[in-house]
Scaffold this motif. Structure first.
Motif, mmCIF file in Angstrom:
data_model
loop_
_atom_site.group_PDB
_atom_site.id
_atom_site.type_symbol
_atom_site.label_atom_id
_atom_site.label_comp_id
_atom_site.label_asym_id
_atom_site.label_seq_id
_atom_site.Cartn_x
_atom_site.Cartn_y
_atom_site.Cartn_z
ATOM 1 N N GLY A 157 0.735 -1.587 0.390
ATOM 2 C CA GLY A 157 -0.153 0.385 0.675
ATOM 3 C C GLY A 157 1.137 1.468 -0.450
ATOM 4 O O GLY A 157 2.053 1.007 0.262
ATOM 5 N N ASP A 158 0.067 2.435 0.127
ATOM 6 C CA ASP A 158 0.915 3.594 -0.231
ATOM 7 C C ASP A 158 1.281 4.046 0.896
ATOM 8 O O ASP A 158 2.264 4.354 1.398
ATOM 9 C CB ASP A 158 0.373 4.715 -1.279
ATOM 10 N N GLY A 159 0.436 4.034 2.043
ATOM 11 C CA GLY A 159 0.533 3.761 3.340
ATOM 12 C C GLY A 159 1.787 2.984 4.152
ATOM 13 O O GLY A 159 2.378 3.596 4.687
ATOM 14 N N GLU A 187 -1.110 2.108 -4.871
ATOM 15 C CA GLU A 187 -1.616 4.315 -4.463
ATOM 16 C C GLU A 187 -2.815 4.586 -4.778
ATOM 17 O O GLU A 187 -2.926 5.709 -5.700
ATOM 18 C CB GLU A 187 -0.209 5.231 -5.868
ATOM 19 N N ASN A 188 -3.348 4.829 -3.830
ATOM 20 C CA ASN A 188 -4.369 5.582 -3.541
ATOM 21 C C ASN A 188 -4.749 5.750 -2.569
ATOM 22 O O ASN A 188 -6.225 6.798 -3.197
ATOM 23 C CB ASN A 188 -5.789 4.248 -3.034
ATOM 24 N N ARG A 189 -3.574 6.680 -2.376
ATOM 25 C CA ARG A 189 -3.309 8.116 -1.556
ATOM 26 C C ARG A 189 -4.395 8.081 0.222
ATOM 27 O O ARG A 189 -4.130 9.577 0.265
ATOM 28 C CB ARG A 189 -4.027 9.117 -2.954
ATOM 29 N N PHE A 190 -4.815 6.730 -0.290
ATOM 30 C CA PHE A 190 -5.442 6.976 1.627
ATOM 31 C C PHE A 190 -4.260 6.151 2.457
ATOM 32 O O PHE A 190 -4.691 4.736 1.537
ATOM 33 C CB PHE A 190 -6.678 6.633 1.170
ATOM 34 N N GLN A 191 -4.454 6.417 3.423
ATOM 35 C CA GLN A 191 -4.295 4.863 4.481
ATOM 36 C C GLN A 191 -5.920 4.866 5.493
ATOM 37 O O GLN A 191 -6.924 4.859 5.113
ATOM 38 C CB GLN A 191 -3.036 5.366 4.843
HETATM 39 MG MG LIG Z 1 -3.542 3.217 0.411
#
Ligand SMILES: [Mg+2]
Ligand SMILES: Cc1ncc(C[n+]2csc(CCOP(=O)(O)OP(=O)(O)O)c2C)c(N)n1
Length: 281
Positions: A157-159, A187-191
């Motif tokens: 994940g991106d987070g 990379e969905n920009r949220f965690q």
């Molecule tokens: Mg994410």
């Protein structure tokens, strides 16, 4: 059981076929979550196309021989997206269909996070973020030393990329020239409960992977054909990083880019989500 031959060039038919599979996997994922009212729908829906690219095209992997020595391996480092992986394994016939109602229940093979002790087809137990890539590096190194042509794919994940362990693994993989290793960053920009960039300010992951010595490409993470070709490109002795731009919750409008649906925001809205993915199939 569907298997789509990877196209050398984008083709409309392959696109249609992938699209059908993704719709089915989305429906199955939400069905599993809605049945028990638990799970991580946002995280699962953002990586459907990534998993479909791998399990229906890229990976040399036979669902009837999941222990084959030279199989390609997949590690879901962002282990909380387990429902999406279970949906794929159910669809490929690795998990029995009658387990679909037992997500996250005690003793069920569909544990909240992937665990090879309970679930066939799982290569490594994940859920504690940061660890799956290290395990994948070890697998890739071992396969290489044995002279195997098998490859290892890890989804992070991106987070999760805030974990120091990720960068230790990245460093080592490049130093060992692990060109049999591919990391896909969702990379969905949220965690968990905030935009990823708001916490440590990292907005641009691709240059980071490049700086660590990886062959890096950024793709549309909901375009199966782009994903497939990005994972198969040759890398000149370097591990491959695919930064996949995705939408958290993709496919259910009220979940899209809505961090409240990282896990279950409102169980009473799950039937509505189910109706949407069923209608979309
Ligand atoms: Mg994410
Ligand atoms: C080491 C560790 N710390 C915290 C958590 C709790 N946790 C579960 S999911 C999550 C957010 C993950 O965000 P990201 O990596 O961006 O994945 P996404 O769900 O967006 O795909 C957190 C903090 C965990 N599972 N492991």
């Amino acid at each position: 059981v569907n298997h789509v031959t990877p196209p050398t060039r984008p083709s409309a038919e392959a696109s249609d076929e992938f699209d059908t599979i993704c719709r089915r996997i989305r429906r199955q994922t939400i069905e599993m979550i809605a049945t028990v009212g638990k799970g991580h729908p946002g995280s699962s829906l953002s990586c459907i196309e990534i998993l479909v690219s791998l399990y229906y095209s890229v990976m040399r992997w036979d669902p009837s021989a999941i222990g084959a020595e030279d199989r390609d391996r997949f590690v879901l480092s962002k282990g909380h997206a387990a429902p999406a992986l279970y949906a794929v394994l159910l669809d490929r016939g690795v998990l029995p269909a009658n387990e679909v109602t037992r997500l996250r229940l005690l003793g069920s093979p569909l544990q909240g996070h992937p665990d090879p002790r309970f679930t066939p087809g799982i290569e490594f137990a994940t859920g504690s973020l940061g660890q799956g890539l290290s395990a994948s590096v070890g697998m890739a190194l071992g396969l290489k030393r044995r002279g195997s042509g098998a490859r290892v794919f890890a989804l992070v994940g991106d987070g999760e990329c805030q974990e120091g362990q990720i960068w230790e693994a990245a460093n080592f993989a490049a130093a060992q020239h692990l060109d049999n290793l591919v990391v896909v960053v969702d990379e969905n920009r949220f965690q968990h409960d905030a935009p990823t960039a708001s916490l440590v300010g990292v907005t641009d992951l691709a240059p980071r992977w490049s700086a660590f010595g990886w062959s890096t490409v950024t793709v549309d993470g909901h375009d199966v054909q782009e994903l497939v070709s990005s994972m198969q490109a040759s890398t000149g002795g370097r591990p491959r990083a695919v930064v996949a731009r995705t939408v958290k919750g993709r496919g259910v409008p009220f979940m899209e880019a809505n961090v409240r649906w990282h896990s279950i925001d409102d169980p009473l809205r799950l039937p509505e989500a189910l109706a949407i993915v069923r209608a979309g199939e």
